[in-house]
Design a protein around this motif. Structure first.
Motif, mmCIF file in Angstrom:
data_model
loop_
_atom_site.group_PDB
_atom_site.id
_atom_site.type_symbol
_atom_site.label_atom_id
_atom_site.label_comp_id
_atom_site.label_asym_id
_atom_site.label_seq_id
_atom_site.Cartn_x
_atom_site.Cartn_y
_atom_site.Cartn_z
ATOM 1 N N SER A 243 0.850 -1.194 0.000
ATOM 2 C CA SER A 243 0.000 0.000 0.000
ATOM 3 C C SER A 243 0.880 1.236 0.000
ATOM 4 N N THR A 244 0.461 2.240 -0.746
ATOM 5 C CA THR A 244 1.229 3.485 -0.809
ATOM 6 C C THR A 244 0.677 4.483 0.198
ATOM 7 N N SER A 245 1.402 5.577 0.365
ATOM 8 C CA SER A 245 0.971 6.627 1.290
ATOM 9 C C SER A 245 -0.305 7.311 0.795
ATOM 10 N N ARG A 246 -0.598 7.140 -0.483
ATOM 11 C CA ARG A 246 -1.820 7.721 -1.050
ATOM 12 C C ARG A 246 -3.035 6.822 -0.874
ATOM 13 N N GLY A 247 -2.813 5.656 -0.271
ATOM 14 C CA GLY A 247 -3.920 4.733 -0.062
ATOM 15 C C GLY A 247 -4.189 3.831 -1.254
ATOM 16 N N SER A 248 -3.322 3.862 -2.261
ATOM 17 C CA SER A 248 -3.478 3.008 -3.431
ATOM 18 C C SER A 248 -2.600 1.762 -3.266
ATOM 19 N N THR A 249 -2.606 0.903 -4.254
ATOM 20 C CA THR A 249 -1.817 -0.325 -4.209
ATOM 21 C C THR A 249 -0.733 -0.284 -5.275
ATOM 22 N N ARG A 250 0.444 -0.647 -4.870
ATOM 23 C CA ARG A 250 1.580 -0.727 -5.784
ATOM 24 C C ARG A 250 1.946 -2.193 -5.961
ATOM 25 N N ASP B 239 1.834 1.259 -10.665
ATOM 26 C CA ASP B 239 1.562 2.267 -9.647
ATOM 27 C C ASP B 239 0.228 2.911 -9.988
ATOM 28 N N ASP B 240 -0.788 2.641 -9.155
ATOM 29 C CA ASP B 240 -2.158 3.051 -9.489
ATOM 30 C C ASP B 240 -2.571 2.495 -10.840
#
Length: 305
Positions: free
Chosen positions: A71-78, A89-90
């Motif tokens: 999980s990234t700091s933006r709340g998405s999944t890498r 990335d996203d």
């Protein structure tokens, strides 16, 4: 066709990273470039992220740096395949690996890119098995052995194996087998055949190489390939789910039969196949000549140990 399951030895690897010099990666790329919809699919509502994280956890244990989900700091999944040099990335491909892989990922619908990157990262193909329903809700299969993944998605274990010759035991036990392999233990099984087609991808609707109707036993053996699969099950804790892995290998039969004992065992196995199994494996036209060649191989007194 029998279940033939055995427990996997503690610590044994269930994943094989792809390599640029290997056969699996280029064949998978060719399939995904032209037939991605026949290889990557999921039932409506199935959360494939569960599969990706389970495989990433397994890769961390035995194949670090091959497949990573975070999980990234933006709340998405890498989702990353570091050995290939590519990341989603996203959902957008980024990286400095083989440009052909990046172009392939970019050309696919965004919904298929995670499964595609997973498929390319490993030599194995994958399927999800639901232990509660004994169904197959998700598949990423680029290198099938004479079966069509699109015909199996969402189907019950018994339906999936219905076309398999002499599979009565497997079909009868399908529900209990699904519960077994989605439990806490890890299992594996091995299957094999002899094929006149050297390709790893043997989807029945993408053509293929058939046996010649005439010719000597030696000539036929020169074009025969020993095709094997190691199938394993990676349980997903707390989900009644397992990831089914399929690792296909194909070598010239002369390289597989390295001694008299191996020739004798293969001769006995081939001779014992029922007409239904021979027809299912497309060996009817080749069986007698293969038996002749194997008998000569088993009787050899020189060159073989």
């Amino acid at each position: 066709m029998q279940p033939g399951l055995r427990r996997i030895a503690a610590g044994a690897a269930q994943l094989t990273p792809s390599t640029p010099e290997g056969r699996h990666l280029p064949e998978k790329m060719a399939v995904l470039a032209s037939h991605a919809a026949q290889a990557l699919m999921g039932s409506p509502g199935f959360d494939d992220a569960v599969v990706f994280r389970a495989i990433a956890d397994e890769a961390k244990r035995t194949a670090p740096g091959t497949f990573v989900v975070e999980s990234t700091s933006r709340g998405s999944t890498r989702i990353a395949a570091p050995r290939l040099g590519w990341t989603l990335d996203d959902g957008r491909p980024r990286g400095d690996g083989d440009a052909a892989i990046g172009a392939l990922l970019g050309a696919l619908p965004a919904s298929l890119r995670p499964s595609a990157l997973l498929s390319l990262a490993f030599e194995e193909d994958f399927a999800a098995i639901d232990g509660r329903t004994a169904t197959i809700p998700w598949l990423a299969v680029c290198l099938p052995s004479r079966w069509a993944p699109q015909d199996k998605i969402g189907r019950h274990f018994a339906e999936v194996h219905a076309p398999v010759a002499d599979a009565d035991v497997l079909i009868a036990a399908s529900a209990s087998l699904a519960r077994l392999v989605t439990g806490d233990d890890r299992w594996e099984r091995f299957v094999w055949t002899i094929s006149g087609d050297p390709r790893l991808d043997q989807h029945p609707r993408r053509g293929g190489v058939e046996w010649p109707a005439t010719g000597s036993a030696d000539a036929l053996a020169e074009r025969a390939w020993f095709r094997s699969e190691r199938q394993t099950f990676i349980p997903v804790p707390g989900r009644d789910l397992a990831v089914f892995t399929i690792h296909v290998e194909s070598v010239p039969v002369a390289d597989a039969v390295t001694g008299r004992e191996a020739a004798s065992r293969l001769h006995a196995a081939l001779a014992s196949m029922s007409p239904a199994v021979l027809d299912y494996r497309r060996l009817g036209l080749a069986r007698d000549r293969l038996l002749e060649w194997l008998a000569a191989r088993a009787a050899a007194t020189t060159a073989l140990p």
